[in-house]
Design a protein around this motif. Structure first.
Motif, short mmCIF file in Angstrom:
data_model
loop_
_atom_site.label_atom_id
_atom_site.label_comp_id
_atom_site.label_asym_id
_atom_site.label_seq_id
_atom_site.Cartn_x
_atom_site.Cartn_y
_atom_site.Cartn_z
N THR A 295 1.25 -1.01 0.09
CA THR A 295 0.11 0.47 0.18
C THR A 295 1.14 0.99 -0.08
OG1 THR A 295 0.24 -0.22 2.14
CG2 THR A 295 -1.61 -1.07 1.24
N GLY A 296 0.43 2.67 -0.21
CA GLY A 296 0.52 3.79 -0.23
C GLY A 296 -0.17 4.74 1.05
N PRO A 297 0.78 5.67 1.53
CA PRO A 297 0.75 6.54 2.70
C PRO A 297 -0.60 6.56 2.81
CG PRO A 297 1.81 7.32 1.23
CD PRO A 297 1.53 6.19 0.42
N ASP A 298 -1.37 6.40 1.10
CA ASP A 298 -3.29 6.97 1.94
C ASP A 298 -3.27 5.72 2.31
OD1 ASP A 298 -2.54 6.11 -0.56
OD2 ASP A 298 -3.80 7.56 -1.39
N GLY A 299 -3.66 4.71 2.55
CA GLY A 299 -3.58 2.70 2.65
C GLY A 299 -4.36 2.45 1.12
N ARG A 300 -4.67 3.07 -0.66
CA ARG A 300 -5.09 2.47 -1.02
C ARG A 300 -3.41 1.09 -2.12
NH1 ARG A 300 -8.51 4.46 -4.55
NH2 ARG A 300 -7.60 4.23 -6.52
N LEU A 301 -4.01 1.12 -2.63
CA LEU A 301 -3.16 -0.51 -2.63
C LEU A 301 -2.43 0.10 -3.95
CD1 LEU A 301 -5.71 -3.52 -2.50
CD2 LEU A 301 -4.08 -2.37 -0.52
N PHE A 302 -1.21 -0.57 -4.43
CA PHE A 302 -0.88 -0.87 -5.95
C PHE A 302 -0.99 -1.99 -6.25
CE2 PHE A 302 3.33 0.81 -2.90
CZ PHE A 302 2.65 2.27 -3.53
N GLY A 303 -2.14 -1.54 -6.93
CA GLY A 303 -2.40 -2.89 -7.80
C GLY A 303 -4.30 -2.79 -6.86
N SER A 304 -4.24 -3.97 -7.39
CA SER A 304 -5.46 -3.83 -6.78
C SER A 304 -5.84 -5.73 -6.36
CB SER A 304 -7.03 -4.26 -8.44
OG SER A 304 -6.74 -4.97 -9.01
N VAL A 305 -6.67 -6.21 -5.75
CA VAL A 305 -6.80 -7.75 -5.07
C VAL A 305 -8.26 -7.82 -6.49
CG1 VAL A 305 -7.76 -9.25 -3.56
CG2 VAL A 305 -6.36 -7.50 -2.80
N THR A 306 -7.84 -9.17 -6.58
CA THR A 306 -8.22 -9.50 -7.64
C THR A 306 -9.28 -10.64 -6.94
OG1 THR A 306 -7.02 -11.31 -9.07
CG2 THR A 306 -7.47 -8.53 -10.14
N ALA A 307 -10.14 -11.33 -8.45
CA ALA A 307 -11.03 -12.69 -8.03
C ALA A 307 -10.44 -13.56 -7.89
CB ALA A 307 -12.08 -13.00 -9.12
N ALA A 308 -9.08 -13.52 -9.05
CA ALA A 308 -8.03 -14.61 -9.19
C ALA A 308 -7.32 -14.59 -7.66
CB ALA A 308 -7.11 -14.13 -10.07
N ASP A 309 -7.19 -13.49 -6.95
CA ASP A 309 -6.35 -13.77 -6.04
C ASP A 309 -7.27 -14.54 -4.83
OD1 ASP A 309 -4.12 -12.15 -6.83
OD2 ASP A 309 -5.38 -10.29 -6.64
N ILE A 310 -8.71 -14.68 -5.04
CA ILE A 310 -9.07 -14.61 -3.84
C ILE A 310 -9.31 -16.38 -3.67
CG2 ILE A 310 -11.90 -14.35 -2.28
CD1 ILE A 310 -12.02 -11.55 -3.50
N VAL A 311 -9.45 -16.58 -5.28
CA VAL A 311 -9.28 -18.07 -5.26
C VAL A 311 -8.32 -18.65 -5.18
CG1 VAL A 311 -9.56 -19.95 -7.20
CG2 VAL A 311 -11.18 -17.66 -7.36
N GLY A 312 -7.34 -18.04 -4.78
CA GLY A 312 -6.13 -19.14 -4.32
C GLY A 312 -5.36 -18.57 -2.55
N ALA A 313 -6.26 -17.82 -2.48
CA ALA A 313 -6.13 -17.05 -0.98
C ALA A 313 -7.06 -18.19 -0.52
CB ALA A 313 -6.70 -16.25 -0.92
N ILE A 314 -8.59 -18.74 -1.08
CA ILE A 314 -9.81 -19.56 -0.29
C ILE A 314 -9.20 -21.09 -0.43
CG2 ILE A 314 -11.58 -21.20 -1.01
CD1 ILE A 314 -12.53 -18.50 -1.98
N ARG A 315 -7.95 -21.41 -2.14
CA ARG A 315 -6.87 -22.71 -1.83
C ARG A 315 -6.00 -22.76 -1.14
NH1 ARG A 315 -5.75 -22.19 -7.04
NH2 ARG A 315 -3.90 -21.04 -6.46
N ASP A 316 -5.19 -21.71 -0.95
CA ASP A 316 -4.04 -21.93 0.54
C ASP A 316 -4.83 -22.54 1.84
OD1 ASP A 316 -2.52 -21.82 -1.83
OD2 ASP A 316 -2.02 -19.12 -0.98
N ALA A 317 -6.38 -21.54 1.96
CA ALA A 317 -6.30 -21.62 3.10
C ALA A 317 -7.20 -22.79 2.88
CB ALA A 317 -7.08 -21.12 3.32
#
Length: 150
Positions: free
Chosen positions: A84-106
């Motif tokens: 993240t930057g100093p203002d709390g915004r992400l560099f890039g974004s969290v997409t559906a593919a990231d969520i699917v990967g996190a579900i698979r890992d968890a």
């Protein structure tokens, strides 16, 4: 009239697996050459019934598994670290593919990224409730926390 077992859906006769009465010529000259039907012998009818029962059992098992996975995902809290930057915004974004990967890992549950109902990618830190379609008609809500990466 001879009976035939439909191997494919035929608009004028019925659905796949059903036993229908047709004329000999229609069966012999149209349905069999196009592999739309086969003659209904006792052995063939028995085999079709067993195949249909196996398919129904598999569908029931898949639905039960989907409900179990949905219940598990409802209790799941995902934590996704992101830069993240100093203002709390992400560099890039969290997409559906990231969520699917996190579900698979968890949880070890494999999902298609198209089944994650995310209207737009997540671009800010925070907690989000993400709707995930586990199977047709079976949905779950996953609590997703996007935190700053250290």
């Amino acid at each position: 009239m001879p009976e035939a077992i439909l191997l494919e859906d035929v608009d004028t006769l019925g659905e796949q697996g059903s036993v229908v009465d047709v004329s000999k010529g229609y069966l012999r000259n149209y349905l069999i050459p196009r592999r739309l039907a086969q003659p209904a012998t006792a052995k063939a009818v028995h085999a079709i019934r067993q195949r249909q029962e196996a398919v129904e059992r598999a569908e029931r098992h898949a639905q039960e598994r989907a409900h179990d996975n949905a219940a598990l995902l409802n209790r799941t809290v995902l934590t996704i670290p992101a830069q993240t930057g100093p203002d709390g915004r992400l560099f890039g974004s969290v997409t559906a593919a990231d969520i699917v990967g996190a579900i698979r890992d968890a949880r070890g549950i494999k999902l298609d990224r198209n089944k994650v109902h995310l209207p737009e990618p997540i671009k800010n830190l925070g907690t989000y409730m993400v709707v995930v379609e586990v199977n047709d008609g079976v949905t779950s809500t996953v609590k997703t926390m996007v935190v700053a990466q250290k």
